[in-house]
Design an enzyme around this catalytic site. Structure first.
Site, PDB file in Angstrom:
ATOM      1  N   ASP A   1       0.811  -1.219   0.000  1.00  0.00           N
ATOM      2  CA  ASP A   1       0.000   0.000   0.000  1.00  0.00           C
ATOM      3  C   ASP A   1       0.843   1.267   0.000  1.00  0.00           C
ATOM      4  OD1 ASP A   1      -2.221  -1.736   0.314  1.00  0.00           O
ATOM      5  OD2 ASP A   1      -1.874  -1.757   2.468  1.00  0.00           O
TER       6      ASP A   1
ATOM      7  N   LYS B   1       2.328   2.314  -5.056  1.00  0.00           N
ATOM      8  CA  LYS B   1       3.152   1.973  -6.234  1.00  0.00           C
ATOM      9  C   LYS B   1       2.442   2.333  -7.534  1.00  0.00           C
ATOM     10  CE  LYS B   1       3.378  -2.326  -4.549  1.00  0.00           C
ATOM     11  NZ  LYS B   1       3.103  -2.175  -3.115  1.00  0.00           N
TER      12      LYS B   1
ATOM     13  N   GLY C   1      -3.995  -4.373  -4.326  1.00  0.00           N
ATOM     14  CA  GLY C   1      -4.992  -3.396  -4.738  1.00  0.00           C
ATOM     15  C   GLY C   1      -4.281  -2.134  -5.137  1.00  0.00           C
ATOM     16  N   HIS C   2      -4.069  -1.954  -6.424  1.00  0.00           N
ATOM     17  CA  HIS C   2      -3.401  -0.741  -6.888  1.00  0.00           C
ATOM     18  C   HIS C   2      -4.454   0.289  -7.291  1.00  0.00           C
ATOM     19  CE1 HIS C   2       0.583  -2.970  -7.963  1.00  0.00           C
ATOM     20  NE2 HIS C   2       0.336  -2.916  -6.677  1.00  0.00           N
TER      21      HIS C   2
ATOM     22  N   GLN D   1       2.362  -6.319  -3.434  1.00  0.00           N
ATOM     23  CA  GLN D   1       2.695  -6.423  -2.022  1.00  0.00           C
ATOM     24  C   GLN D   1       4.045  -5.722  -1.800  1.00  0.00           C
ATOM     25  OE1 GLN D   1       1.485  -9.548  -3.560  1.00  0.00           O
ATOM     26  NE2 GLN D   1      -0.434  -8.608  -2.987  1.00  0.00           N
TER      27      GLN D   1
HETATM   28  P1  IMP Z   1      -2.508 -12.657   2.195  1.00  0.00           P
HETATM   29  O1  IMP Z   1      -1.544 -12.194   1.154  1.00  0.00           O
HETATM   30  O2  IMP Z   1      -3.942 -12.366   1.845  1.00  0.00           O
HETATM   31  O3  IMP Z   1      -2.288 -14.080   2.589  1.00  0.00           O
HETATM   32  O4  IMP Z   1      -2.239 -11.812   3.523  1.00  0.00           O
HETATM   33  C1  IMP Z   1      -1.059 -11.911   4.283  1.00  0.00           C
HETATM   34  C2  IMP Z   1      -0.656 -10.568   4.848  1.00  0.00           C
HETATM   35  O5  IMP Z   1      -0.227  -9.738   3.781  1.00  0.00           O
HETATM   36  C3  IMP Z   1      -1.783  -9.822   5.543  1.00  0.00           C
HETATM   37  O6  IMP Z   1      -1.244  -9.071   6.611  1.00  0.00           O
HETATM   38  C4  IMP Z   1      -2.296  -8.893   4.460  1.00  0.00           C
HETATM   39  O7  IMP Z   1      -2.930  -7.772   5.002  1.00  0.00           O
HETATM   40  C5  IMP Z   1      -1.001  -8.540   3.768  1.00  0.00           C
HETATM   41  N1  IMP Z   1      -1.171  -8.150   2.367  1.00  0.00           N
HETATM   42  C6  IMP Z   1      -1.328  -8.942   1.299  1.00  0.00           C
HETATM   43  N2  IMP Z   1      -1.408  -8.242   0.167  1.00  0.00           N
HETATM   44  C7  IMP Z   1      -1.287  -6.953   0.507  1.00  0.00           C
HETATM   45  C8  IMP Z   1      -1.246  -5.728  -0.234  1.00  0.00           C
HETATM   46  O8  IMP Z   1      -1.342  -5.676  -1.457  1.00  0.00           O
HETATM   47  N3  IMP Z   1      -1.101  -4.603   0.519  1.00  0.00           N
HETATM   48  C9  IMP Z   1      -0.968  -4.620   1.854  1.00  0.00           C
HETATM   49  N4  IMP Z   1      -0.973  -5.736   2.585  1.00  0.00           N
HETATM   50  C10 IMP Z   1      -1.129  -6.893   1.918  1.00  0.00           C
END
Ligand code: IMP
Length: 413
Positions: free
Chosen positions: A21, A24, A48-49, A228
C-alpha cells in the site's frame, strides 16, 4: 523526465519497500506510458493498486495497473495466482472505461488458478489460528496462501489447463479439502467460473517467458510491476505475518522468467510514513489521535478489504534492509503531503540500548505541499526530510508523491 527514463533504462522494476500500500500504482502509471511492456510477476488479488485518473478511481487487483495505457503489452506472469472471475471483472471494468485490454493481454500458462475453495480454506485457516492463539495472520482472505500451498505441493491447476475439462481434477480435491479444512468444494460453481473464463481468456494464455524474451530481443522495454512489498515477502519479511509469494525484485524476476542481469533499475516505493494491514510487528506504529490523523489524512483504508490500516512513522532500518535486498537505484517517496500538518515528525533510525526504537524528531513544515511538482518549491523542512532519507539509506529520491492525482509528483532527474 527524459533524463530519468534514460537512467532507468529498458528494464525497470517497481517494488514496495514496506508492508504494501505504498502507492506503487502512481509511479507505475506515470512510467507505464514510456514502456512497451507492463508485467506483473507474483501474488494475486490480495493486491490493490489504486490510480486516480481525471478524478476517477481505478482499483486493480490482478491486472497490472499499467494496463490503463492503451499501447502497452500487458503480461500476467508465471508467479501469479489468478482468481478468474476477478480477471474477467477487471477486463470488463476497463472495457466500460473505453480501454480495450484483451487484445494486448498475455497470461502465463504457468500461472496458477485460484479457486473459490482456496478462499474458503483461507478463511477456515484464519478462523482456526484465531481459535488456537487468539489471532490470525490477518490475511486478505483472497485465498492466496492456499493457492500457493497447492502450487508448492505440486497439485495446483495452471492456466495452461484452462482449455481442458478439469472435472476429474476438481472432484479429486473434494474429499481431501473437506477432510483437511472442513471446506466444501462447490464443483459446479468452479466449473461455471472456468467455463466463463475459458470463453474470454483461453486465447490469451501463452508462454509468456518466451514472449518476454522475444520482445527483449526486439528491443522492447519492460516495466515490472511489483505487488505487495518487501516486508511481506515469504522469505525475507516479518514471518509468519507475511504473504505467500516472493515480493522482492528477485521474486519478480523469477516470476517472469527474466535473468537478473537484464534488470537496469529498481525503484523502491515507500510512504513518507508507514502503514500496515493485518497482524505482525510494526515497531514505529502510533495509535490514538496521531495514528487516527495519519489514517484520515492519508485515506488509509485497504483497497482490497476496506480495513483501516495501522499507521506509524518511517523506520529507516526497514528501508535500508529493503534497499539492500532489492538493490534500489532510486526511491519513490509517496504521500509526502499527508505529513503537512505535523509539528514534528519522528523517524525511527535505529535501536536504543534497551531494544526500543531510537527516534529522531525532524521538524515539520506546517504548510501545504499538495500538488507541488518541483523540489525547489517544497518548504525547506520538507526538502530536509527527503534529503535525510537519502543520506540515511544511500539511495536518491527520484520521485516524490504530493497528492492523489497523476500530476502530483516531483520528478528529480
Ligand atoms: P494474504 O496475502 O492475503 O495471505 O495476507 C497476508 C498478509 O499480507 C496480511 O497481513 C495482508 O494484510 C497482507 N497483504 C497482502 N497483500 C497486501 C497488499 O497488497 N497490501 C498490503 N498488505 C497486503
Amino acid at each position: 523526465m527524459e533524463k530519468l527514463l534514460k537512467t532507468l533504462g529498458p528494464v525497470c522494476a517497481i517494488i514496495g519497500a514496506q508492508w504494501g500500500d505504498e502507492g506503487k500504482g502512481k509511479a507505475i502509471d506515470m512510467l507505464a506510458e514510456h514502456y512497451d511492456v507492463i508485467a506483473r510477476a507474483a501474488g494475486g488479488a490480495n493486491a490493490g493498486h489504486t490510480i486516480v485518473v481525471k478524478g476517477k478511481k481505478h482499483v486493480f487487483h490482478l491486472l497490472p495497473s499499467g494496463a490503463l495505457h492503451p499501447n502497452t503489452t500487458v503480461i500476467v506472469g508465471s508467479g501469479m495466482v489468478l482468481h478468474l472471475p476477478t480477471v474477467l471483472e477487471e477486463i470488463r471494468t476497463l472495457e466500460e472505461a473505453g480501454i480495450d485490454v484483451l487484445p494486448r493481454l498475455f497470461i502465463s500458462e504457468e500461472a496458477h488458478i485460484l479457486f473459490e475453495f482456496h478462499k474458503d480454506i483461507d478463511a477456515a485457516m484464519e478462523e482456526l489460528r484465531a481459535a488456537r492463539s487468539g489471532k490470525g495472520i490477518g490475511t486478505t482472505r483472497r485465498g492466496i496462501g492456499p493457492a500457493y500451498m497447492d502450487k508448492a505441493a505440486r497439485r495446483g491447476i495452471r492456466m495452461g489447463s484452462l482449455k481442458d475439462d478439469l472435472t476429474k481434477e476438481l472432484e479429486a480435491r473434494v474429499e481431501q479439502v473437506k477432510h483437511a479444512y472442513g471446506v466444501t468444494v462447490d464443483v459446479a460453481l468452479e466449473q461455471k467460473h472456468l467455463a466463463e473464463a475459458r470463453k474470454v481468456l483461453a486465447g490469451r494464455v501463452t508462454n509468456t517467458v518466451a514472449l518476454l524474451h522475444r520482445l527483449l530481443k526486439e528491443g522492447k522495454t519492460i516495466l515490472i510491476e511489483g505487488a505487495q512489498a518487501t516486508l511481506l515477502d515469504i522469505d525475507h519479511g516479518t514471518y509468519p505475518y507475511v504473504t505467500s509469494s516472493s515480493t522482492t525484485v528477485a521474486g519478480a524476476l523469477q516470476g517472469l522468467g527474466l535473468p537478473p542481469r537484464r534488470l537496469t533499475s529498481c525503484i523502491g516505493v515507500a510512504k513518507a510514513y508507514c502503514t500496515r494491514v493485518g497482524e505482525g510487528e510494526f515497531l514505529t506504529e502510533v495509535t490514538g489521535e496521531t495514528g487516527d490523523r495519519l489514517r484520515e489524512r492519508g485515506g488509509e483504508y485497504g483497497a482490497t478489504t476496506g480495513r483501516p490500516r495501522r499507521c506509524g512513522w518511517l523506520h529507516l532500518p526497514d528501508l535500508r534492509f529493503s534497499a539492500d535486498i532489492n538493490g534500489y537505484t532510486q526511491w519513490n517517496i509517496t504521500k509526502l503531503d499527508v505529513l503537512d500538518e505535523e509539528e514534528t515528525i519522528p523517524v525511527g533510525v535505529g535501536v536504543n540500548a534497551d531494544g526500543s526504537v531510537k527516534f529522531e524528531n525532524l521538524p515539520g513544515w506546517k504548510a501545504s505541499t499538495q500538488g507541488v511538482t518541483s523540489f525547489g518549491k517544497l518548504p525547506k523542512n520538507a526538502q530536509g526530510y527527503l534529503t535525510f532519507i537519502e543520506k540515511q539509506t544511500g539511495v536518491p529520491v527520484a520521485l516524490t508523491g504530493t497528492g492523489q492525482g497523476r500530476e502530483a509528483m516531483i520528478v528529480r532527474e
